[in-house]
Write a protein that holds these residues in place. Structure first.
Motif, PDB file in Angstrom:
ATOM      1  N   MET A  25       0.836  -1.202   0.000  1.00  0.00           N
ATOM      2  CA  MET A  25       0.000   0.000   0.000  1.00  0.00           C
ATOM      3  C   MET A  25       0.876   1.260   0.000  1.00  0.00           C
ATOM      4  SD  MET A  25      -2.795   1.279   2.776  1.00  0.00           S
ATOM      5  CE  MET A  25      -3.599  -0.260   2.605  1.00  0.00           C
ATOM      6  N   THR A  26       0.519   2.226  -0.841  1.00  0.00           N
ATOM      7  CA  THR A  26       1.297   3.462  -0.885  1.00  0.00           C
ATOM      8  C   THR A  26       0.654   4.493   0.046  1.00  0.00           C
ATOM      9  OG1 THR A  26      -0.043   4.328  -2.662  1.00  0.00           O
ATOM     10  CG2 THR A  26       1.917   3.094  -3.300  1.00  0.00           C
ATOM     11  N   LEU A  27       1.368   5.594   0.222  1.00  0.00           N
ATOM     12  CA  LEU A  27       0.867   6.650   1.089  1.00  0.00           C
ATOM     13  C   LEU A  27      -0.477   7.181   0.590  1.00  0.00           C
ATOM     14  CD1 LEU A  27       1.497   8.365   3.543  1.00  0.00           C
ATOM     15  CD2 LEU A  27       2.884   9.863   2.125  1.00  0.00           C
ATOM     16  N   ASP A  28      -0.585   7.324  -0.740  1.00  0.00           N
ATOM     17  CA  ASP A  28      -1.856   7.816  -1.294  1.00  0.00           C
ATOM     18  C   ASP A  28      -3.008   6.869  -0.997  1.00  0.00           C
ATOM     19  OD1 ASP A  28      -0.658  10.025  -2.250  1.00  0.00           O
ATOM     20  OD2 ASP A  28      -0.275   9.211  -4.261  1.00  0.00           O
ATOM     21  N   GLU A  29      -2.728   5.590  -1.171  1.00  0.00           N
ATOM     22  CA  GLU A  29      -3.790   4.609  -0.907  1.00  0.00           C
ATOM     23  C   GLU A  29      -4.200   4.636   0.565  1.00  0.00           C
ATOM     24  OE1 GLU A  29      -2.473   1.431  -4.381  1.00  0.00           O
ATOM     25  OE2 GLU A  29      -1.730   1.230  -2.341  1.00  0.00           O
ATOM     26  N   LEU A  30      -3.195   4.809   1.421  1.00  0.00           N
ATOM     27  CA  LEU A  30      -3.487   4.874   2.852  1.00  0.00           C
ATOM     28  C   LEU A  30      -4.384   6.069   3.141  1.00  0.00           C
ATOM     29  CD1 LEU A  30      -2.656   3.607   5.678  1.00  0.00           C
ATOM     30  CD2 LEU A  30      -1.082   5.526   5.851  1.00  0.00           C
ATOM     31  N   GLN A  31      -4.043   7.191   2.503  1.00  0.00           N
ATOM     32  CA  GLN A  31      -4.847   8.394   2.746  1.00  0.00           C
ATOM     33  C   GLN A  31      -6.280   8.220   2.251  1.00  0.00           C
ATOM     34  OE1 GLN A  31      -1.986  11.066   1.225  1.00  0.00           O
ATOM     35  NE2 GLN A  31      -1.362  11.778   3.258  1.00  0.00           N
ATOM     36  N   GLU A  32      -6.429   7.440   1.178  1.00  0.00           N
ATOM     37  CA  GLU A  32      -7.793   7.165   0.700  1.00  0.00           C
ATOM     38  C   GLU A  32      -8.601   6.387   1.730  1.00  0.00           C
ATOM     39  OE1 GLU A  32      -8.008   5.251  -3.188  1.00  0.00           O
ATOM     40  OE2 GLU A  32      -6.697   6.886  -3.885  1.00  0.00           O
ATOM     41  N   ILE A  33      -7.959   5.366   2.311  1.00  0.00           N
ATOM     42  CA  ILE A  33      -8.660   4.585   3.339  1.00  0.00           C
ATOM     43  C   ILE A  33      -9.047   5.498   4.498  1.00  0.00           C
ATOM     44  CG2 ILE A  33      -8.486   2.717   5.017  1.00  0.00           C
ATOM     45  CD1 ILE A  33      -6.660   1.250   3.241  1.00  0.00           C
ATOM     46  N   ALA A  34      -8.087   6.331   4.899  1.00  0.00           N
ATOM     47  CA  ALA A  34      -8.341   7.238   6.024  1.00  0.00           C
ATOM     48  C   ALA A  34      -9.524   8.147   5.707  1.00  0.00           C
ATOM     49  CB  ALA A  34      -7.089   8.065   6.324  1.00  0.00           C
ATOM     50  N   GLU A  35      -9.519   8.649   4.470  1.00  0.00           N
ATOM     51  CA  GLU A  35     -10.588   9.567   4.063  1.00  0.00           C
ATOM     52  C   GLU A  35     -11.948   8.874   4.085  1.00  0.00           C
ATOM     53  OE1 GLU A  35     -12.058  12.873   3.725  1.00  0.00           O
ATOM     54  OE2 GLU A  35      -9.876  12.731   3.941  1.00  0.00           O
ATOM     55  N   SER A  36     -12.007   7.665   3.537  1.00  0.00           N
ATOM     56  CA  SER A  36     -13.312   6.998   3.492  1.00  0.00           C
ATOM     57  C   SER A  36     -13.758   6.593   4.894  1.00  0.00           C
ATOM     58  CB  SER A  36     -13.289   5.804   2.533  1.00  0.00           C
ATOM     59  OG  SER A  36     -12.446   4.812   3.045  1.00  0.00           O
ATOM     60  N   ILE A  83       7.206  -2.793   2.814  1.00  0.00           N
ATOM     61  CA  ILE A  83       6.208  -1.888   3.387  1.00  0.00           C
ATOM     62  C   ILE A  83       6.074  -0.638   2.521  1.00  0.00           C
ATOM     63  CG2 ILE A  83       5.640  -0.478   5.404  1.00  0.00           C
ATOM     64  CD1 ILE A  83       7.121  -2.550   7.104  1.00  0.00           C
ATOM     65  N   GLY A  84       4.829  -0.242   2.272  1.00  0.00           N
ATOM     66  CA  GLY A  84       4.587   0.938   1.443  1.00  0.00           C
ATOM     67  C   GLY A  84       5.169   0.789   0.052  1.00  0.00           C
ATOM     68  N   GLU A  85       5.249  -0.456  -0.401  1.00  0.00           N
ATOM     69  CA  GLU A  85       5.818  -0.776  -1.719  1.00  0.00           C
ATOM     70  C   GLU A  85       7.247  -0.245  -1.888  1.00  0.00           C
ATOM     71  OE1 GLU A  85       2.881   0.046  -4.758  1.00  0.00           O
ATOM     72  OE2 GLU A  85       1.377  -1.002  -3.583  1.00  0.00           O
ATOM     73  N   SER A  86       7.967  -0.200  -0.794  1.00  0.00           N
ATOM     74  CA  SER A  86       9.377   0.206  -0.857  1.00  0.00           C
ATOM     75  C   SER A  86      10.241  -1.048  -0.690  1.00  0.00           C
ATOM     76  CB  SER A  86       9.686   1.171   0.286  1.00  0.00           C
ATOM     77  OG  SER A  86       9.685   0.451   1.515  1.00  0.00           O
ATOM     78  N   ASP A  87      11.540  -0.851  -0.530  1.00  0.00           N
ATOM     79  CA  ASP A  87      12.415  -1.997  -0.301  1.00  0.00           C
ATOM     80  C   ASP A  87      12.506  -2.370   1.171  1.00  0.00           C
ATOM     81  OD1 ASP A  87      12.969  -2.164  -2.933  1.00  0.00           O
ATOM     82  OD2 ASP A  87      14.754  -0.874  -2.822  1.00  0.00           O
ATOM     83  N   PHE A  88      11.829  -1.597   1.993  1.00  0.00           N
ATOM     84  CA  PHE A  88      11.958  -1.808   3.435  1.00  0.00           C
ATOM     85  C   PHE A  88      10.970  -2.869   3.931  1.00  0.00           C
ATOM     86  CE2 PHE A  88      10.274  -0.356   7.657  1.00  0.00           C
ATOM     87  CZ  PHE A  88      11.322  -0.850   8.407  1.00  0.00           C
ATOM     88  N   SER A  89      11.511  -3.892   4.600  1.00  0.00           N
ATOM     89  CA  SER A  89      10.668  -4.940   5.172  1.00  0.00           C
ATOM     90  C   SER A  89      10.872  -5.006   6.675  1.00  0.00           C
ATOM     91  CB  SER A  89      11.022  -6.304   4.577  1.00  0.00           C
ATOM     92  OG  SER A  89      10.799  -6.285   3.193  1.00  0.00           O
ATOM     93  N   PHE A  90       9.806  -5.278   7.383  1.00  0.00           N
ATOM     94  CA  PHE A  90       9.912  -5.390   8.833  1.00  0.00           C
ATOM     95  C   PHE A  90       8.828  -6.336   9.335  1.00  0.00           C
ATOM     96  CE2 PHE A  90       8.974  -3.576  13.172  1.00  0.00           C
ATOM     97  CZ  PHE A  90      10.134  -4.054  13.768  1.00  0.00           C
ATOM     98  N   GLU A  91       9.282  -7.465   9.873  1.00  0.00           N
ATOM     99  CA  GLU A  91       8.333  -8.443  10.404  1.00  0.00           C
ATOM    100  C   GLU A  91       8.366  -8.447  11.920  1.00  0.00           C
ATOM    101  OE1 GLU A  91       9.105 -12.221   8.574  1.00  0.00           O
ATOM    102  OE2 GLU A  91       8.832 -11.322   6.595  1.00  0.00           O
ATOM    103  N   VAL A  92       7.196  -8.534  12.521  1.00  0.00           N
ATOM    104  CA  VAL A  92       7.111  -8.490  13.985  1.00  0.00           C
ATOM    105  C   VAL A  92       6.477  -9.764  14.523  1.00  0.00           C
ATOM    106  CG1 VAL A  92       6.275  -7.204  15.976  1.00  0.00           C
ATOM    107  CG2 VAL A  92       6.771  -6.008  13.868  1.00  0.00           C
TER     108      VAL A  92
END
Ligand SMILES: Cc1cc2nc3c(=O)[nH]c(=O)nc-3n(C[C@H](O)[C@H](O)[C@H](O)COP(=O)(O)O)c2cc1C
Ligand code: FES
Lengths: 169, 554
Positions: free
Chosen positions: B1-12, B270-279
């Motif tokens: 999910m990108t920042l824009d997509e996240l903002q869409e979810i937040a908006e809806s 995460i955020g369709e970047s190269d950064f991964s983080f598993e918890v």
């Protein structure tokens, strides 16, 4: 990758061993999963015994001495079967200043056992806790998993009497 | 999910919430749950349904509102009213509350948000607690959740994020008060392919439940903080070490992790970047010393949780000998607001050396027991008397214990002191994790000191001799004093032995274990002397006073 240790058969046909095995598989049979696996054993069987410790040791390829060391180091793991009912009294600071020490003594007298013991008839286990995070509703007692906030001596006593046949001695 | 997509979810999500004109928030954190707030929730929900108002009025399960003493707690909006102590067995009362949502609140149970307990707080860490549904990620996203993380990944360099935390002046909330930014920069600079982030949710201090409430009420906030930390120090794997006594916190954390992974906010790329983080969540097994960082790491590795000497510090050699960033729950919960609002904003709150707010658990002999968050530097008197509502039954204040088994008892003469890391230290105690146990005049300080030594003696792992033997000896001496068998020399011996243990123990447990004794000897020497010379306990708490009286009673 560690090889899948197919050589270790389940100790019995008891279905609960499958749960233990599932936890080990999820962690790739790594030695670091030991505590997680012991949690599953205790959740499934109520306590840890020789059979389960040996099974876990050989499955994870850890010396039994180390498994035993870990199991006995942590307060949370029990090597004895729990009673039918469990009563946990919090002796953390918040509860202590609200009189949980006296509450515990009352229960010990009532059940004729000390904290950490189970009645001979296996009805009741009495456990002392070190704070369960319900300090704002002190004193806190947990009876069979349900938190009793602001526990009153007589209410707890009444509940216990229903279980432990009061004048059994 | 990108920042824009996240903002869409937040908006809806926000759009959906706008349609709801009335809101009845019911606390389903552990405290209120034990008072059967789940039943209250169900009845309120049914009552709303019966009236066919589900479209406009939402009964919502939320986290901790803080005032545990008055649970089960409910808040009704836009009435802007709290309801206290709602009876779960009285549908009439609950029905009346639903009936009144457009009018005057039901007076018998109403509680104004203007009372000092609520009004004097400054909620940063707890801003979402009692507001959002902890088991719905959309709720968290609706209040801007995960935007800080995705913004960092998309637009800010790792160094920039570390610098922001350094500038904020944030210090660790787990007890030591070590500068968080400094720790992050150490891990960021440490050499190593694999790095880890660990969240310390062991919360071992008895009388403290800040971390529990945060995890139960707003788990995503902690996860987002951890992910930002992982990005900043280039870690790819994280663990939350949570104590087994907190099953609800564990459950909500696991739900939250699953939800975040599903939306691509945790896990791979995460955020369709190269950064991964598993918890992953790791569950403790009831050893207090496992809150100490090196012991905790051993426990995550599946070993006995025994501390080891530092250096090497975990920042350089921690989990599996890799660089490891270890912070407390509340520390991580402070990260998102700092990233969102900037370091200057954060640094403008609090005192010179202690920035931001602190969450305290107010417990013991105080009217409003519960959870509060206040700016650093608030006077102890305000905490106890204004927010806390004073001592019940018109009793007199005697002391407040902070810092758990590592802390001390602060007497009345310090009531006008502003509370921060330095002031507590100068008063002979420590901030610790934030437990504040208020004691009234009926407390016996010898008994309290004995209580803590019993605790540390029991919890000492036994690895180093000063702690293993020292705590036993200190406890034995206190026991003798409490039995009326003490000698005046014992007071000096307590002091000397205590200092020796402090100086020579291996880890923080032993190094601080004598604090409850030294602080009570220092401020309440009279009480010790009374036990020794008169062989009585004025408060009737110690065996020396009890033996004759119970014998007489029987
Ligand atoms: C005996 C002992 C117990 C501790 N218990 C905890 C604990 O329960 N929670 C915690 O966050 N830190 C605890 N600490 C402090 C940790 O070692 C560590 O300093 C802290 O988690 C670092 O996080 P911070 O910098 O965010 O505060 C404990 C330390 C000692 C010596
Ligand atoms: S002290 Fe008993 S629950 Fe915390």
């Amino acid at each position: 990758m560690q090889p899948y240790p197919e050589s270790v058969p389940l100790p019995s046909a008891d279905k609960r061993w499958k749960l233990v095995e599932a936890t080990m598989r999820r962690h790739g049979y790594k030695a670091s999963a030991l505590i997680e696996v012991l949690h599953t054993v205790q959740e499934s069987f109520g306590y840890l015994d020789d059979t389960s410790l040996r099974f876990v040791a050989s499955s994870l390829r850890i010396p039994i001495s180390k498994v035993f060391g870990v199991a006995t180091y942590y307060h949370f793991f029990s090597m004895k079967p729990p009673g039918e009912h469990t009563c946990v009294v919090c002796l953390g600071t918040g509860c202590y200043v609200k009189g949980s020490g006296e509450l515990m003594k009352m229960i010990e007298r009532e059940a004729h056992i000390c904290a950490g013991e189970t009645t001979p008839d296996g009805k009741l286990s009495l456990v002392a806790a070190r704070c369960i995070g319900s300090c704002s509703l002190a004193p806190a007692v947990v009876i069979d998993g349900e938190v009793i906030p602001r526990a009153q001596a007589n209410a707890v006593q009444e509940q216990l009497r229903r279980w432990i046949g009061h004048d059994s001695r | 999910m990108t920042l824009d997509e996240l903002q869409e979810i937040a908006e809806s999500e926000r759009e959906a919430q706008k349609k709801i004109t009335h809101r009845i928030n019911v606390s389903v954190a552990a405290g209120c749950l034990s008072l059967h707030s789940d039943v209250v929730f169900n009845i309120l929900h049914e009552e709303v349904k019966k009236r066919g108002m589900e479209e406009s009025c939402k009964v919502k399960a939320v986290g901790c509102m803080g005032l545990c003493a008055a649970g089960p707690l409910v808040r009704s909006e836009p009435q802007h009213t709290y309801y206290r102590g709602l009876p779960p067995d009285s549908p009439e009362v609950l029905s009346a509350i639903v009936d009144s949502i457009n009018g005057r609140p039901v007076p018998e149970f109403a509680l104004s948000p203007e009372i000092p307990f609520f009004a004097a707080q400054k909620r940063i860490v707890l801003e979402n607690c009692g507001e959002i549904d902890p088991e719905r990620i959309e709720d968290y996203i609706g209040v801007g959740g995960y935007q800080s993380l995705l913004t960092c990944i998309a637009k800010r360099s790792r160094e920039d994020v570390v610098q922001e935390i350094i500038k904020s002046g944030l210090r660790g909330r787990g007890g030591g008060g070590y500068p968080t930014g400094l720790k992050w920069s150490m891990v960021a600079k440490a050499a190593g392919e694999q790095k880890y982030v660990i969240c310390n949710a062991d919360e071992g201090d008895p009388g403290a439940f800040m971390d529990r409430s945060v995890l139960e009420s707003d788990p995503h906030r902690v996860l987002e903080g951890m992910a930002i930390a992982a990005y900043a120090v280039a870690a790819t794997k994280g663990y939350i070490y949570c104590r087994a006594e907190y099953p609800l916190a564990v459950k909500r954390l696991k739900v939250a992790i699953r939800q975040a992974e599903k939306l691509g906010l945790l896990g791979k790329r995460i955020g369709e970047s190269d950064f991964s983080f598993e918890v992953e969540v790791r569950i403790g097994a009831g050893a207090f010393v496992c809150g100490e960082e090196t012991a905790l790491i051993a426990s995550v590795e599946g070993e006995r949780g025994v501390p080891r000497p530092r250096p090497p510090f975990p920042a350089y050699s921690g989990l599996n000998h890799c660089p490891t960033l270890l912070n407390n729950v509340e520390t991580f919960a402070n990260i998102v607001p700092i990233v969102r609002n900037g370091a200057e904003w954060f640094a403008s709150i609090g005192t010179d050396k202690s920035k931001g707010t602190k969450v305290f658990a107010l417990v013991g002999d105080v009217v409003n027991t519960g959870l509060i968050e206040v700016p650093m530097g608030m006077k102890l008197r305000d905490l106890v008397y204004s927010l806390g509502g004073g001592i019940p039954d018109n009793k007199k204040f005697k002391a407040v214990q902070t810092g758990g088994p590592s802390g001390g008892c602060i007497p009345e003469q310090f009531l006008d002191m502003g509370v921060d890391y330095e002031s507590l230290m100068s008063a002979g105690s420590i901030m610790g994790s934030g437990g504040m146990i208020v004691m009234d005049e009926t407390a016996c300080m010898v008994d309290v000191a004995k209580f803590f030594m019993d605790f540390t003696r029991d919890e000492s792992c036994g690895k180093c001799i000063p702690c293993r033997v020292g705590t036993t000896q200190l406890h034995g001496m206190l026991e003798r004093i409490s039995e009326g068998k003490g000698r005046m020399e014992d007071l000096d011996t307590l002091e000397r032995l205590g200092n020796m243990v402090k100086r020579t123990a291996l880890c923080g447990l032993g190094q601080t274990a004598p604090n409850p004794v030294s602080s009570t000897v220092r401020y309440f020497r009279d009480e010790y002397v009374q036990h020794i010379t008169n062989k009585t306990c004025a408060q009737g708490k110690c065996p020396c006073s009890k033996a004759p009286s119970t014998a007489a009673g029987k």
